[in-house]
Design a protein around this motif. Structure first.
Motif: not given
Length: 105
Positions: A54, A57-58
């Motif tokens: 996660t 990705r961010v």
């Protein structure tokens, strides 16, 4: 996992071993490297895996770290191993704060 016996978690290293993200020295001929521990709690390892991917990705800091390590010649697997260890360190400190606030848990 941790709630069963929080006294056994006296260091980041013991938490990492419990989660299965402690590094294990390996060698193959002349090449020496580290890999993730194959033991430990699979659910905790899966949670750390989700945290890392996660963040990839961010989170811009994690993305910059990934790019920097790629330029150093590290493989994706090696980078994920390091990121899991960093995530375990952060989770350990958060759990420590939680256990200090709620000692009966």
């Amino acid at each position: 996992m941790v709630g069963d016996n929080p006294e056994r978690l006296d260091s980041e290293a013991s938490f990492a071993a419990l989660c299965g993200v402690s590094p294990v020295e390996r060698s193959s001929g002349r090449r020496q490297y580290r890999r993730l521990n194959r033991g430990g709690d699979r659910q905790a390892n899966a949670a750390l895996h989700r945290i890392v991917f996660t963040r990839l990705r961010v989170d811009p800091r994690t993305q910059n770290y990934y790019e920097r390590r790629i330029k150093e010649g590290k493989t994706r697997r090696e980078i994920v191993r390091c990121l899991k260890r960093y995530a375990a360190r952060e989770v350990f400190h958060l759990l420590g704060q939680l256990l200090r606030r709620c000692p009966t848990w």
